[in-house]
Design an enzyme around this catalytic site. Structure first.
Site, short mmCIF file in Angstrom:
data_model
loop_
_atom_site.label_atom_id
_atom_site.label_comp_id
_atom_site.label_asym_id
_atom_site.label_seq_id
_atom_site.Cartn_x
_atom_site.Cartn_y
_atom_site.Cartn_z
N ARG A 49 -25.90 -6.94 145.45
CA ARG A 49 -25.27 -8.44 144.72
C ARG A 49 -24.09 -9.02 145.88
NH1 ARG A 49 -20.28 -4.02 141.52
NH2 ARG A 49 -19.75 -3.43 143.65
N ARG A 70 -9.71 7.27 138.57
CA ARG A 70 -10.62 7.07 138.66
C ARG A 70 -10.72 8.80 139.18
NH1 ARG A 70 -12.48 3.04 141.45
NH2 ARG A 70 -14.60 2.74 142.44
N LYS A 117 -18.34 -2.73 134.98
CA LYS A 117 -16.62 -3.07 134.78
C LYS A 117 -16.22 -4.92 135.11
CE LYS A 117 -15.44 0.72 137.16
NZ LYS A 117 -17.14 1.18 137.61
N ARG A 172 -20.95 -10.11 150.82
CA ARG A 172 -20.65 -9.05 150.13
C ARG A 172 -20.11 -8.18 150.59
NH1 ARG A 172 -26.58 -8.78 149.30
NH2 ARG A 172 -27.60 -11.03 149.81
N ARG A 201 -20.10 6.67 146.94
CA ARG A 201 -19.96 6.25 145.45
C ARG A 201 -20.34 7.09 144.38
NH1 ARG A 201 -20.48 0.43 146.62
NH2 ARG A 201 -18.51 -0.24 145.31
#
Ligand code: AMP
Length: 218
Positions: free
Chosen positions: A126, A87, A13, A159, A171
Site C-alpha cells: 500500500r 489497543r 479500519k 509509503r 504489529r
C-alpha cells in the site's frame, strides 16, 4: 454515535473510518495519524514515538490516551470513530473515563476480522498520494493513469516506513497479544459486532452501515 473500529493492521479500519467521516460527518480519531503528524513535526511526542513505531511496537498508553483526550475536547461532529485506539486494556479503561467525563458513551465496537497472511500482502503493497492522502495499492488499486493521483492529479506518492514485512509481523503480534484480549471487556456490554474484513471495501462498508442503522445497544 461513537464507535471503535478494531482489527489488526491492514484490516481496513482507516479506509472505513475515512468513508464514514465523508458520508456521515463523523470525526475519525486515528492515533496512528496523530503520532505520524507528531513525528513529522518533530515534536517531543514525535521524538519519543518514532523508533517505537518503526519497530512496530506500541507507544505508551499515557501518550496516546492524552492525544485522544485533547481531540475529544475539540469538534466531534456527528460522533467519533476511534481508529487504532484503544489497543490495550489500559487504553480501553482510559477511553471509558475520557468519554464519561465528557458525557459521552460508546455505542458500538466493530471488529474487522481478517486472514493474517493476506494482510501482510495488503499492507506491504500500500501507498498514498503525498499531496492528498488518497490510498493506493500495487496490486489492488493502482491510479488509472500511471503515476498520477486519481483524486488530485498529484505525481508524488509515499509509503509508510512501518509497512514492511518484518515490522508488519511485529504489529500483528502486538495486536494478538495486547489488543484482541480487550474484546471481552466490550462483549460483556453487548456492543461488539464482527464484520468480515476480507471482502471488498464496498461490502465491508455496507455491513458497517447496516450495523450503524440498528438501534443503539449497550
Ligand atoms: P496505525 O496507523 O494505527 O497502524 O499505527 C501505527 C503505529 O503507531 C503503531 O504500530 C504503533 O507503534 C503506534 N500506535 C498507533 N496507535 C497506537 C495506540 N493506540 N497505542 C499504542 N501505539 C499506537
Amino acid at each position: 454515535m461513537n464507535i471503535i473500529l478494531l482489527g489488526p493492521p491492514g484490516a481496513g479500519k482507516g479506509t472505513q473510518a475515512q468513508r464514514l467521516e465523508a458520508e456521515r460527518g463523523m470525526v475519525q480519531l486515528s492515533t496512528g495519524d496523530m503520532l505520524r503528524a507528531a513525528v513529522k513535526a518533530g515534536s517531543p511526542i514525535g521524538l519519543k514515538a518514532k523508533a517505537v513505531m518503526e519497530a512496530g511496537e506500541l507507544v505508551s498508553d499515557a501518550i496516546v490516551s492524552a492525544l485522544i483526550g485533547e481531540r475529544l475536547d475539540g469538534e466531534c461532529g456527528a460522533g467519533v470513530i476511534f481508529d487504532g485506539f484503544p489497543r490495550t486494556q489500559a487504553q480501553a479503561e482510559a477511553l471509558d473515563l475520557l468519554l464519561s467525563e465528557r458525557g459521552r458513551k460508546l455505542d458500538r465496537v466493530i471488529e474487522l476480522t481478517v486472514d493474517e497472511q493476506a494482510l501482510v500482502d495488503r499492507i506491504t503493497g500500500r501507498y498514498t498520494c503525498a499531496n492528498c492522502g488518497e490510498g493506493y495499492h500495487d496490486r489492488f488499486k493502482r491510479p488509472s493513469a500511471a503515476d498520477t493521483c486519481d483524486n488530485c492529479g498529484g505525481h508524488s506518492f509515499k509509503r509508510r516506513p512501518d509497512d514492511n514485512a518484518d515490522t508488519v509481523r511485529t504489529r500483528m503480534a502486538e495486536y494478538r497479544a495486547k489488543t484482541a484480549p480487550i474484546l471481552p471487556y466490550y462483549e460483556e456490554r453487548g456492543i461488539v459486532a464482527r464484520v468480515d474484513g476480507m471482502t471488498s471495501i464496498e461490502s465491508v462498508g455496507a455491513a458497517i452501515d447496516g450495523l450503524l442503522a440498528e438501534p443503539a445497544v449497550g
